[in-house]
Scaffold this active site. Structure first.
Site, PDB file in Angstrom:
ATOM      1  N   GLN A  38       0.795  -1.221   0.000  1.00  0.00           N
ATOM      2  CA  GLN A  38       0.000   0.000   0.000  1.00  0.00           C
ATOM      3  C   GLN A  38       0.835   1.281   0.000  1.00  0.00           C
ATOM      4  OE1 GLN A  38      -2.657  -1.760   3.277  1.00  0.00           O
ATOM      5  NE2 GLN A  38      -4.053  -0.441   2.166  1.00  0.00           N
ATOM      6  N   HIS A  58      -1.617  -5.430 -12.936  1.00  0.00           N
ATOM      7  CA  HIS A  58      -1.032  -5.267 -14.276  1.00  0.00           C
ATOM      8  C   HIS A  58      -1.803  -6.044 -15.345  1.00  0.00           C
ATOM      9  CE1 HIS A  58       3.019  -4.283 -12.151  1.00  0.00           C
ATOM     10  NE2 HIS A  58       2.211  -3.251 -12.207  1.00  0.00           N
ATOM     11  N   ASP A  71       2.373   0.402  -7.962  1.00  0.00           N
ATOM     12  CA  ASP A  71       3.727   0.439  -8.552  1.00  0.00           C
ATOM     13  C   ASP A  71       4.614   1.483  -7.866  1.00  0.00           C
ATOM     14  OD1 ASP A  71       2.803  -1.437 -10.292  1.00  0.00           O
ATOM     15  OD2 ASP A  71       3.090  -0.244 -12.122  1.00  0.00           O
ATOM     16  N   ARG A  96       3.760   0.178  12.994  1.00  0.00           N
ATOM     17  CA  ARG A  96       3.504  -1.156  12.442  1.00  0.00           C
ATOM     18  C   ARG A  96       3.592  -1.078  10.920  1.00  0.00           C
ATOM     19  NH1 ARG A  96      -1.991  -3.903  11.080  1.00  0.00           N
ATOM     20  NH2 ARG A  96      -1.197  -5.933  10.453  1.00  0.00           N
ATOM     21  N   HIS A 141       1.094  -9.196   4.714  1.00  0.00           N
ATOM     22  CA  HIS A 141      -0.060  -8.293   4.574  1.00  0.00           C
ATOM     23  C   HIS A 141      -0.509  -8.367   3.115  1.00  0.00           C
ATOM     24  CE1 HIS A 141      -2.119  -4.660   6.565  1.00  0.00           C
ATOM     25  NE2 HIS A 141      -2.730  -4.827   5.408  1.00  0.00           N
ATOM     26  N   ASN A 185      -1.830 -10.625   8.566  1.00  0.00           N
ATOM     27  CA  ASN A 185      -2.798  -9.561   8.754  1.00  0.00           C
ATOM     28  C   ASN A 185      -4.152  -9.992   8.199  1.00  0.00           C
ATOM     29  OD1 ASN A 185      -3.596  -6.633   9.192  1.00  0.00           O
ATOM     30  ND2 ASN A 185      -4.114  -6.917   7.031  1.00  0.00           N
ATOM     31  N   GLU A 186      -5.152 -10.058   9.056  1.00  0.00           N
ATOM     32  CA  GLU A 186      -6.546 -10.268   8.667  1.00  0.00           C
ATOM     33  C   GLU A 186      -6.802 -11.523   7.840  1.00  0.00           C
ATOM     34  OE1 GLU A 186      -8.294  -6.751   6.977  1.00  0.00           O
ATOM     35  OE2 GLU A 186      -8.344  -5.746   8.905  1.00  0.00           O
ATOM     36  N   ASN A 328      -7.697  -5.822  14.458  1.00  0.00           N
ATOM     37  CA  ASN A 328      -8.028  -4.702  13.573  1.00  0.00           C
ATOM     38  C   ASN A 328      -9.516  -4.468  13.719  1.00  0.00           C
ATOM     39  OD1 ASN A 328      -5.421  -4.715  12.680  1.00  0.00           O
ATOM     40  ND2 ASN A 328      -5.886  -5.307  10.570  1.00  0.00           N
ATOM     41  N   TYR A 330     -12.802  -1.792  12.949  1.00  0.00           N
ATOM     42  CA  TYR A 330     -13.268  -0.615  12.208  1.00  0.00           C
ATOM     43  C   TYR A 330     -14.724  -0.261  12.443  1.00  0.00           C
ATOM     44  CZ  TYR A 330      -8.948  -0.338   9.526  1.00  0.00           C
ATOM     45  OH  TYR A 330      -7.641  -0.171   9.168  1.00  0.00           O
ATOM     46  N   GLU A 398      -4.966  -2.000  14.114  1.00  0.00           N
ATOM     47  CA  GLU A 398      -5.509  -1.057  13.127  1.00  0.00           C
ATOM     48  C   GLU A 398      -6.854  -0.543  13.609  1.00  0.00           C
ATOM     49  OE1 GLU A 398      -6.031  -2.087   8.982  1.00  0.00           O
ATOM     50  OE2 GLU A 398      -4.177  -3.265   9.025  1.00  0.00           O
TER      51      GLU A 398
HETATM   52  C1  NOJ Z   1      -7.505  -3.387   6.966  1.00  0.00           C
HETATM   53  C2  NOJ Z   1      -6.331  -3.750   6.120  1.00  0.00           C
HETATM   54  O1  NOJ Z   1      -5.399  -4.453   6.883  1.00  0.00           O
HETATM   55  C3  NOJ Z   1      -5.683  -2.542   5.467  1.00  0.00           C
HETATM   56  O2  NOJ Z   1      -4.741  -3.003   4.547  1.00  0.00           O
HETATM   57  C4  NOJ Z   1      -6.742  -1.676   4.842  1.00  0.00           C
HETATM   58  O3  NOJ Z   1      -6.201  -0.620   4.104  1.00  0.00           O
HETATM   59  C5  NOJ Z   1      -7.654  -1.163   5.936  1.00  0.00           C
HETATM   60  N1  NOJ Z   1      -8.303  -2.284   6.540  1.00  0.00           N
HETATM   61  C6  NOJ Z   1      -8.728  -0.182   5.471  1.00  0.00           C
HETATM   62  O4  NOJ Z   1      -9.603  -0.825   4.615  1.00  0.00           O
END
Ligand code: NOJ
Length: 506
Positions: A38, A58, A71, A96, A141, A185-186, A328, A330, A398
């Site tokens: 990212q 791509h 990229d 992190r 990740h 991750n997740e 994580n 949200y 997160e």
């Molecule tokens: C969790 C993910 O780990 C992360 O890569 C993502 O950008 C965020 N959520 C927001 O969607």
């Protein structure tokens, strides 16, 4: 305007409690988070190999909302010193980030290590340590080496060995200085979205078995990396190894017994599939969910459950294999046993859970369609996990809020969201949740997967049209800095100017 009103209302309700008395402990770890694909860019520089996000963006660019890719992204590969300067501006205790598997092992296998990849992460880690910023390193990740994906990726049981080999390279090269490792991750987003649906690379859309095959192999791969660390590295390096699971809150929409069962099944499907084998005392996949998938599989004519089981030996190997639970968090949804159901493929993971989802209109919306500010969701999730899994050590790895790309620097909704999260964290600490740290997502704007650069999560804005990828702090950056520095939430605080400085001690 509407946001300003909400902001001042929030100020009126809470300032007296937070400002005096309710403080975060001094050793509570405040940080921010990012991930390699990212932010790093430099997708083919200095010997890096191809991963599934390089490959997908791509070869199949239209799957990304703005047809963009990672990229160059925020070009952190070249801007890492500026990133660390931003961490110092914010006064962070920790950062992190994830390592790109193919920057270190270009083909994915450990026979060939890329010295330039090792050097990049060494420079990055050493620079952070110079300023007392604790690195938290995620091994995976979402950027699977393309060569390993061609062999099935997480659907191949041999993946567990490839991952262990990669983990060894990481521990050997960085474990003298990195004391916190996160294997995956997740898992839910990896397995359901990537294998069971077409919402993330490798967009396999194997709805019936993809999620479950991946779940078993992923949990096993995690346990192998954990035991490797535990047996061969912990004694000399003295660090910790855990996993990060996405735990959003799923409450029942009514008080009925059916809705309570539905909300429980939803929890088991969304996170229990990955958390239960590791953190529960009984081990293995969650019982009610396993039973439901077995019954559905039989009714659908399968010879065995679409959810592969663990052997007793595997269960014992996986149970307890984590030093902490990375969360994580949200958002939330309300769950119904009978209402709000949408058509889903059959057979599929969604059909196996078979629940309806409801989101009240009054919950404030972010740019991401799935992201709402749901009252107390972080608190509900963590206190539930505390009871369910006997209060392990938790880190929030997160938590964050998205705005649209043209929003600019005045992100009052993000400020409201972070303050609400901080209230939840304080309540968790009051209730004895063993919570040790909080990482805001994200330090800066970055490539938001299928949403490209349309949705922005950064405390710092990144100008993606500028070759220098200039970073500029948003209002929320100042507010977060204030919280980190003073260890309480001051609802009256807003920055007077937008000039950021590095304070003493960093
Ligand atoms: C969790 C993910 O780990 C992360 O890569 C993502 O950008 C965020 N959520 C927001 O969607």
């Amino acid at each position: 305007m509407k946001l300003l009103v909400i902001l001042s209302l929030a100020a009126a309700c809470h300032c007296s409690t937070s400002k005096h008395g309710r403080r975060f402990p001094d050793d509570f770890l405040f940080g921010t988070a990012t991930a390699a694909y990212q932010v790093e860019g430099a997708w083919n520089k200095d010997g890096k190999g191809e991963n599934i996000w390089d490959h997908m963006t791509h070869t199949n660019p239209t799957v990304i909302r703005d047809q963009s890719n990672g990229d160059i992204a925020a070009d952190s590969y070249h801007n890492y010193k500026r990133d660390i300067e931003m961490m110092r501006e914010l006064g962070l205790d920790a950062y992190r980030f994830s390592m790109s598997w193919t920057r270190i092992l270009p083909s994915g296998m450990a026979n060939e290590v890329n010295p330039a990849g090792i050097e990049f992460y060494n420079n990055f880690i050493n620079e952070m340590l110079k300023y007392n910023i604790t690195p938290l390193v995620t091994l995976y990740h979402w950027d699977m080496p393309q060569k390993l994906q061609e062999l099935g990726g997480l659907a191949n049981p041999l993946f567990t060995g490839w991952f262990e080999d990669y983990a060894r390279v990481i521990f050997e090269n960085f474990g003298d200085r990195v004391k916190m490792f996160i294997t995956f991750n997740e898992p839910r987003e990896i397995c359901y979205q990537g294998y069971g649906a077409d919402l993330k690379a490798p967009i396999l859309n194997s709805t019936a078995v993809g999620t479950y095959l991946c779940a078993k192999n992923l949990v096993m791969a995690h346990a192998r990396a954990y035991h490797l660390y535990d047996k061969e590295f912990r004694a000399t390096q003295g660090g910790q190894c855990g996993i990060t699971i996405s735990v959003n809150w799923f409450g029942p929409v009514t008080d009925s017994a059916e809705d309570a069962v539905a909300a429980e099944i939803k929890k088991q499907g969304e996170w229990g599939l990955y958390a239960h084998p590791i953190f529960s005392s009984e081990g293995g996949f969650p019982k009610e969910l396993s039973q439901r998938i077995a019954e559905k599989s039989a009714a659908q004519g399968y010879r065995r459950s679409r959810l592969p089981e663990f052997s007793e030996e595997e269960k014992a190997f996986i149970r307890g294999a984590s030093d902490f639970f990375g969360v994580n968090h949200y958002t939330a949804k309300l769950i119904s046993a009978t209402k709000f159901k949408k058509p889903v493929p059959v057979p599929s993971f969604l059909d196996d859970m078979d629940v309806g989802e409801f989101i009240p209109d009054r919950w404030m919306s972010a740019a991401s369609e799935w992201l709402k500010l749901a009252p107390n969701s972080l608190y509900n999730a963590l206190t539930y996990l505390k009871e369910k899994y006997n209060n392990p050590v938790f880190y929030i790895t997160e938590n964050g809020w998205s705005t649209f790309k043209d929003r600019g620097l005045h992100d009052y909704d993000r400020i409201i969201y972070y303050r609400a999260s901080m209230e939840s964290v304080l309540k968790c600490l009051d209730d004895g949740v063993n919570l040790k740290g909080y990482m805001a997502w994200s330090l800066m704007d970055n490539f938001e997967w299928m949403q490209g650069y349309v949705e922005r999560f950064g405390l710092y804005q990144v100008d993606f049209s500028d070759p220098a990828r200039t970073r500029t702090p948003r209002k929320s950056a100042f507010v977060y800095k204030h919280i980190v520095k003073h260890r309480y939430v001051d609802y009256e605080y807003l920055p007077e100017s937008m000039t950021m400085t590095i304070d003493d001690g960093h």
